[in-house]
Design a protein around this motif. Structure first.
Motif, mmCIF file in Angstrom:
data_model
loop_
_atom_site.group_PDB
_atom_site.id
_atom_site.type_symbol
_atom_site.label_atom_id
_atom_site.label_comp_id
_atom_site.label_asym_id
_atom_site.label_seq_id
_atom_site.Cartn_x
_atom_site.Cartn_y
_atom_site.Cartn_z
ATOM 1 N N PRO A 276 7.717 -2.160 6.904
ATOM 2 C CA PRO A 276 7.015 -1.122 6.131
ATOM 3 C C PRO A 276 7.213 0.293 6.681
ATOM 4 C CG PRO A 276 5.454 -2.564 7.268
ATOM 5 C CD PRO A 276 6.799 -3.171 7.435
ATOM 6 N N ASP A 277 7.645 0.414 7.944
ATOM 7 C CA ASP A 277 7.903 1.755 8.474
ATOM 8 C C ASP A 277 9.023 2.452 7.698
ATOM 9 O OD1 ASP A 277 6.136 2.235 10.813
ATOM 10 O OD2 ASP A 277 7.019 0.349 11.485
ATOM 11 N N PHE A 278 9.979 1.663 7.201
ATOM 12 C CA PHE A 278 11.089 2.280 6.469
ATOM 13 C C PHE A 278 10.593 2.802 5.114
ATOM 14 C CE2 PHE A 278 12.782 -0.227 9.808
ATOM 15 C CZ PHE A 278 13.812 0.552 10.291
ATOM 16 N N TRP A 279 9.554 2.176 4.584
ATOM 17 C CA TRP A 279 8.915 2.682 3.354
ATOM 18 C C TRP A 279 8.040 3.881 3.674
ATOM 19 C CZ3 TRP A 279 10.625 1.327 -1.213
ATOM 20 C CH2 TRP A 279 11.313 0.115 -1.332
ATOM 21 N N LEU A 280 7.323 3.808 4.786
ATOM 22 C CA LEU A 280 6.382 4.891 5.087
ATOM 23 C C LEU A 280 7.102 6.214 5.322
ATOM 24 C CD1 LEU A 280 3.589 5.998 5.512
ATOM 25 C CD2 LEU A 280 3.623 5.140 7.869
ATOM 26 N N TYR A 281 8.168 6.178 6.109
ATOM 27 C CA TYR A 281 8.883 7.440 6.358
ATOM 28 C C TYR A 281 9.306 8.051 5.025
ATOM 29 C CZ TYR A 281 12.400 10.846 7.456
ATOM 30 O OH TYR A 281 13.121 12.022 7.498
ATOM 31 N N ILE B 190 0.843 -1.206 0.000
ATOM 32 C CA ILE B 190 0.000 0.000 0.000
ATOM 33 C C ILE B 190 0.880 1.259 0.000
ATOM 34 C CG2 ILE B 190 -1.595 1.342 1.480
ATOM 35 C CD1 ILE B 190 -3.003 -0.986 0.115
ATOM 36 N N ILE B 191 1.907 1.243 0.844
ATOM 37 C CA ILE B 191 2.779 2.419 0.970
ATOM 38 C C ILE B 191 3.598 2.605 -0.305
ATOM 39 C CG2 ILE B 191 4.746 3.379 2.231
ATOM 40 C CD1 ILE B 191 3.557 1.730 4.708
ATOM 41 N N SER B 192 4.092 1.498 -0.834
ATOM 42 C CA SER B 192 4.894 1.608 -2.051
ATOM 43 C C SER B 192 4.038 2.155 -3.202
ATOM 44 C CB SER B 192 5.486 0.227 -2.327
ATOM 45 O OG SER B 192 5.763 0.055 -3.640
ATOM 46 N N ASP B 193 2.769 1.766 -3.279
ATOM 47 C CA ASP B 193 1.879 2.316 -4.316
ATOM 48 C C ASP B 193 1.717 3.831 -4.131
ATOM 49 O OD1 ASP B 193 1.493 -0.177 -5.323
ATOM 50 O OD2 ASP B 193 -0.592 -0.390 -4.676
ATOM 51 N N ALA B 194 1.544 4.244 -2.884
ATOM 52 C CA ALA B 194 1.358 5.684 -2.615
ATOM 53 C C ALA B 194 2.633 6.460 -2.954
ATOM 54 C CB ALA B 194 0.981 5.895 -1.145
ATOM 55 N N MET B 195 3.753 5.837 -2.722
ATOM 56 C CA MET B 195 5.053 6.458 -3.002
ATOM 57 C C MET B 195 5.240 6.614 -4.522
ATOM 58 S SD MET B 195 8.376 4.830 -1.285
ATOM 59 C CE MET B 195 10.017 5.428 -1.490
ATOM 60 N N MET B 196 4.921 5.541 -5.257
ATOM 61 C CA MET B 196 5.075 5.579 -6.709
ATOM 62 C C MET B 196 4.075 6.559 -7.338
ATOM 63 S SD MET B 196 7.601 4.008 -7.435
ATOM 64 C CE MET B 196 8.592 3.558 -6.055
ATOM 65 N N ALA B 197 2.901 6.675 -6.729
ATOM 66 C CA ALA B 197 1.875 7.559 -7.297
ATOM 67 C C ALA B 197 2.345 9.013 -7.280
ATOM 68 C CB ALA B 197 0.562 7.397 -6.527
ATOM 69 N N VAL B 198 2.951 9.458 -6.193
ATOM 70 C CA VAL B 198 3.408 10.859 -6.159
ATOM 71 C C VAL B 198 4.624 11.025 -7.075
ATOM 72 C CG1 VAL B 198 4.895 10.735 -4.091
ATOM 73 C CG2 VAL B 198 3.761 12.874 -4.667
ATOM 74 N N ALA B 199 5.455 9.997 -7.162
ATOM 75 C CA ALA B 199 6.625 10.087 -8.051
ATOM 76 C C ALA B 199 6.181 10.178 -9.507
ATOM 77 C CB ALA B 199 7.525 8.873 -7.844
ATOM 78 N N MET B 200 5.206 9.349 -9.889
ATOM 79 C CA MET B 200 4.740 9.344 -11.283
ATOM 80 C C MET B 200 4.144 10.701 -11.668
ATOM 81 S SD MET B 200 5.629 6.844 -12.770
ATOM 82 C CE MET B 200 6.757 5.696 -12.064
ATOM 83 N N PHE B 201 3.414 11.302 -10.722
ATOM 84 C CA PHE B 201 2.834 12.616 -11.026
ATOM 85 C C PHE B 201 3.940 13.661 -11.160
ATOM 86 C CE2 PHE B 201 0.111 16.412 -9.832
ATOM 87 C CZ PHE B 201 -0.434 16.502 -11.105
ATOM 88 N N ALA B 202 4.955 13.556 -10.332
ATOM 89 C CA ALA B 202 6.081 14.502 -10.418
ATOM 90 C C ALA B 202 6.834 14.320 -11.746
ATOM 91 C CB ALA B 202 7.017 14.321 -9.227
ATOM 92 N N TYR B 203 7.021 13.069 -12.160
ATOM 93 C CA TYR B 203 7.740 12.824 -13.425
ATOM 94 C C TYR B 203 7.021 13.474 -14.605
ATOM 95 C CZ TYR B 203 11.279 9.531 -11.775
ATOM 96 O OH TYR B 203 12.356 8.974 -11.158
#
Ligand SMILES: N[C@@H](CCC(=O)N[C@@H](CS)C(=O)NCC(=O)O)C(=O)O
Length: 219
Positions: free
Chosen positions: A158-163, A106-119
């Protein structure tokens, strides 16, 4: 020889692994291919890519003697499995384990989503995309609730991904996390861990960028 983690000279998907290594006080070499300086080329990496004995050549990779692996999530779990003597970072209890596994995705998806929009930043799509990103954050924030860490009282992988995901959001917009008081507390809590605080003060700590510096919107 120390093990080596290799990635670009950006935070990227290696950053959760770098934080875990710092947290577990693992001695390793933080190798980097230069992407932040002209000519911003992948050529040096591409010349090495198929000569390292990796089954699935990619970045990041982790090499420790005969142990050679890629895939950021697999690397992070491997390091937790091998170097976390308390056995809590990679929970064994099935209930804790499924929650940690679910949150990792879930966190990795949220992380990629903001990155994709930035790209591919497109102001005309901002309203719609931000609504979607906030929905993802709302769900994670509700799950975190008043917990110390994402699966409860103990820090798990997953905390290391969330931060790191939260940092990418703040780099996209400094106020992005303002609606989520528990995230703001969580960031402070993570940064107060002694090993993390020490790591963040080291000269080789990467402040940014979070993603490829050629992204349309810099984060
Ligand atoms: N699923 C892989 C994705 C790896 C990946 O896409 N790496 C990018 C940087 S984020 C890269 O530049 N890889 C080098 C390459 O494609 O040759 C992981 O999680 O490690």
């Amino acid at each position: 020889m120390s093990p080596a983690l290799c990635y670009w000279d950006v935070r990227g998907i290696a950053m959760p692994i770098r934080f875990l290594l710092a947290y577990l006080e693992v001695d390793y070499e933080d190798k980097r291919y230069i992407l932040t300086e002209p000519p911003h080329t992948r050529d040096v990496w591409l010349a090495d890519k198929y000569n390292l004995g990796l089954d699935f050549p990619n970045l990041p990779y982790w090499i420790n003697g005969d142990v050679k692996l890629t895939e950021s999530k697999a690397i992070l779990r491997h390091i937790a499995r091998v170097h976390d003597s308390t056995g809590t970072v990679l929970p064994k209890d099935p209930t804790k384990a499924y929650k940690a596994d679910m949150l990792e995705s879930i966190i990795s998806d949220a992380m990629m989503a903001v990155a994709m929009f930035a790209y591919e930043y497109d102001q005309s799509k901002q309203e719609e995309v931000l609504k979607n990103l906030h929905q993802k954050l709302t769900n994670i924030s509700k799950f975190l609730g008043s917990n110390k860490w994402i699966t409860g009282d103990e820090i798990t992988f997953p905390d290391f991904w969330l931060y790191e995901a939260l940092i990418w959001y703040t780099r996209f917009d400094n106020d992005f996390l303002d609606p989520y008081a528990n995230f703001l507390e969580y960031i402070k809590r993570f940064e107060s861990l002694p090993a993390i605080r020490k790591y963040m003060e080291e000269p080789n700590y990467i402040q940014g960028p979070c993603i490829n510096p050629l992204a349309k919107k810099k984060i």
